[in-house]
Design an enzyme around this catalytic site. Structure first.
Site, PDB file in Angstrom:
ATOM      1  N   ASP A 152       6.261  56.546 102.994  1.00  0.00           N
ATOM      2  CA  ASP A 152       6.171  55.790 101.754  1.00  0.00           C
ATOM      3  C   ASP A 152       7.536  55.219 101.386  1.00  0.00           C
ATOM      4  OD1 ASP A 152       4.364  55.271  99.226  1.00  0.00           O
ATOM      5  OD2 ASP A 152       6.375  55.779  98.524  1.00  0.00           O
ATOM      6  N   TYR A 200      14.036  50.815  97.406  1.00  0.00           N
ATOM      7  CA  TYR A 200      14.765  51.987  97.906  1.00  0.00           C
ATOM      8  C   TYR A 200      15.943  51.572  98.795  1.00  0.00           C
ATOM      9  CZ  TYR A 200      10.375  54.395  96.644  1.00  0.00           C
ATOM     10  OH  TYR A 200       9.260  54.863  96.006  1.00  0.00           O
ATOM     11  N   LYS A 232       6.619  48.522  98.849  1.00  0.00           N
ATOM     12  CA  LYS A 232       6.264  48.046  97.506  1.00  0.00           C
ATOM     13  C   LYS A 232       7.005  46.780  97.103  1.00  0.00           C
ATOM     14  CE  LYS A 232       5.745  52.934  96.397  1.00  0.00           C
ATOM     15  NZ  LYS A 232       6.846  53.616  97.118  1.00  0.00           N
ATOM     16  N   HIS A 255       5.017  47.651  92.638  1.00  0.00           N
ATOM     17  CA  HIS A 255       5.796  48.858  92.334  1.00  0.00           C
ATOM     18  C   HIS A 255       5.680  49.293  90.868  1.00  0.00           C
ATOM     19  CE1 HIS A 255       9.592  51.149  93.878  1.00  0.00           C
ATOM     20  NE2 HIS A 255       8.948  51.882  93.001  1.00  0.00           N
TER      21      HIS A 255
END
Lengths: 320, 312
Positions: free
Chosen positions: B45, B50, B79, B110
């Site tokens: 994930d 990130y 996302k 997101h």
């Protein structure tokens, strides 16, 4: 594999937990240190104490890469410390030196980065000759260290090494980030009787280098910590070696210990200190051991003209 | 059993255990992913925000190259960041490029909020002159969703979904969606159970992925001052009963209430622990007991960084 998870840890003022025992790598010979790291981690060590000045970070990094590839541990299982060398104390050089250690150690980030000595050397200085000393500006260096723990920095905690009570106190007067650790010489023959309670009162963890008195060092051939009769007596009583007694003593005081060895048997022995406890009464007996600072640093950091420390007393602020 | 899976409303299957990679350390994630593959993890994930899609991509490519896994055995989620709501197709392609793959298994919105665009993949949370998150009020979530739907027809992702949507927004999405969201990824754990939201999603065929399934590790304690459910005495008691860790109990509870769990770890020992949750079952009594420890405690709250309380 289970062993590593079993090693006790001490909580630092950052909230992180440092494993109570780490592998020291000073004076570990090139060609041996990589194997020592691999053996250590396989027998359960999770903490490696390094420094740029030890000249072996690349070999340690290669060993770590092998361990990661083999799936023995992942980076997150480990605690890795390194140290800012004295010739990198200029604020501009601090993040570069940190990045250099991370690159050689090939470990992504450090858990702890220490200022190696309260001594500055000229940029690029290789040795410790009198002409190599540079003006000391610990405040500027520490402020640069503080930037290294900000978001995106390459170390999770910062600390100091070889700082006396007075030098630590002065640093705290301007520090925004309180050092997590002060790494100093500490063993039954030099117990840091003055520094110990001070650091405790400030919430700074004491990490003990030369925890067996650095028997292999050329500076101190005449003093053999492990030959101390009290250690022999307790070793017999607890069915342990004098080395194990010395390490256990430190750990019971809440200090992490950093014994160095490249010998597989001794690596295993040194970590085998968590299945017994020295009684309170026996702990008291250590108070009567005559105290001698073994690693005095006078041949390196004291100079009547160039060093900020004209005498060995000044280097340690009288605590010798 | 680490490959236990559920069927999504899109017809595709999704492993109920995944590795979350938020806040993974750069330079370290690579090996963690390879070790996770060796331990049987198949579901990863990620998110553009990130900032580690590239590192994950390199590691997965290496895993595939080494024959540890085939692409079709993997389930890869990423996302759409808030600043790319007006650029869904480009943002998705950018993520695919970073991940070195030609399709995603799941692409999520997101957060249900659009913010000022700052360039594809930059994932900024730009502030306005008042210092508050610069929210874009010209683009509706419906518009964003229809752009997400186009990704499915273009073959860029197998399934699409939403993240951090409450019941109101999820209901609305169901009403305007031509392709129903396959997943709603939300924070939920024993201290933040959100039973109504979970049940609402499940009732309408939306699978629920539990982010922060351990109630927030170091990240949320450090950033948001959260209290971790792993210290909970009741959870610890149950852990002793099953000879498991509190983390394993929290994850098993998540799986047993039909959510998908995506714990993060960079420690080999914990990667193993988090995986070993399929060899036991919590009995009804213990499931009920865990229900009673809910504190309605949201641990992950980006308000601190955006200077606006989106949950007000």
């Amino acid at each position: 594999m289970g062993k590593g998870a079993d090693i006790p840890r001490f909580k630092l003022n950052t909230g992180q937990y440092i494993p109570a025992i780490g592998l020291g790598t000073w004076q570990s010979k090139p060609g041996l240190v990589g194997e020592a790291v691999k053996t250590a981690i396989k027998v359960g060590y999770r903490h490696i104490d390094c420094a740029k000045a030890y000249g072996n970070e690349k070999e340690i990094g290669d060993a770590l890469q092998d361990l990661f590839r083999e799936g023995i541990v992942t980076r997150g299982d480990l605690w890795i410390t390194s140290k800012l060398w004295n010739s990198d104390q200029h604020p501009d050089d601090v993040p570069k030196a940190l990045a250099g250690s991370v690159e050689r150690l090939q470990c992504g980030y450090l858990d702890l980065y220490l200022m190696h000595w309260p001594v500055a050397l000229k940029k690029g200085a290789e040795g410790t000759a009198p002409e190599d000393f540079a003006p000391l500006d610990t405040k500027a260096t520490w402020q640069a260290m503080e930037k290294c723990v900000e978001s995106g920095g390459k170390t999770k905690a910062i600390g100091i090494s070889n700082f006396s009570v007075e030098k630590t106190e002065k640093l705290l007067s301007y520090a925004k980030v309180v050092p997590a650790v002060n790494q100093v010489e500490c063993h039954p023959v030099w117990q840091q009787k003055k520094l110990q309670p001070y650091l405790r009162s400030k919430g700074i963890h004491l990490s003990a280098y030369s925890p067996m008195g650095s028997g292999g060092s050329s500076f101190t051939e005449h003093i053999k910590v492990l030959d101390n009769p009290l250690l022999a007596t307790l070793a017999k009583k607890y069915n342990k070696t004098p080395a194990e007694i010395a390490l256990r003593w430190n750990v019971q005081l809440g200090h992490s210990v950093l014994p160095k060895s490249t010998n597989a048997n001794r690596l295993e022995q040194n970590i085998d200190i968590f299945d017994f406890e020295i009684s309170e009464e026996d702990m008291e007996k250590f108070n009567s051991i005559e105290q001698v600072r073994i690693l005095r640093g006078d041949d390196m950091w004291v100079h009547d003209k160039n060093s900020p420390y004209k005498t060995v007393e000044e280097l340690w602020d009288g605590d010798i | 059993m680490a490959d236990a899976a559920i069927k999504l409303n899109s017809g595709h299957s999704m492993p109920v255990l995944g590795l979350g990679v938020w806040r993974a350390d750069p330079g370290v994630l690579h090996n963690v992913v390879l070790q996770a593959l060796k331990l049987g993890y198949r579901h990863f994930d990620c998110a553009a925000d990130y900032k580690n899609e590239k590192e994950l991509g390199v590691a997965l490519a290496e895993g595939i190259g080494q024959g540890l896994v085939k692409r079709e055995e993997l389930f890869i989620t990423t996302k759409l960041w808030n600043s790319d709501h007006g650029h869904v197709m480009e943002a998705c392609k950018d993520s695919l490029k970073n991940l070195q793959i030609d399709y995603l298994d799941l692409y999520l919105i997101h957060f249900p909020i659009a913010t000022r665009h700052t360039g594809i993949g930059t994932t900024e949370s730009a502030k306005d002159v008042d210092g508050v998150l610069d929210i874009d009020v010209t683009i509706s979530l419906e518009t964003t969703w229809h752009a997400m739907e186009e990704l499915v027809s273009a073959g860029l992702t197998k399934s699409i979904g939403i993240s951090n949507y409450d019941i109101f927004l999820t209901r609305d999405c169901l009403a305007y969606a031509k392709i129903k969201p396959a997943v709603n990824q939300i924070e939920t754990h024993p201290y933040f159970q959100r039973e109504s939201l979970v049940q609402f999603c499940l009732k309408h065929g939306i699978a629920v992925t539990a982010h922060t399934p351990l109630g927030g590790g170091a990240a949320n304690i450090e950033w948001f001052g959260a209290v971790s459910c792993l210290e909970d005495p009741i959870l610890q008691g149950i852990a002793r009963k099953y000879n498991k860790t509190p983390a394993q109990i929290a994850l098993r509870w998540g799986v047993q209430r039909n959510t998908i769990v995506i714990p993060k770890s960079d420690k080999l020992e914990r990667l193993k622990q988090n995986r070993d949750i399929f060899d036991f079952k919590l009995d009804d009594e213990d499931m009920k007991t865990i229900k009673s420890i809910d504190k309605r405690l949201r641990t992950n709250d980006p308000t601190r960084f955006w200077n606006i309380n989106l949950f007000a």
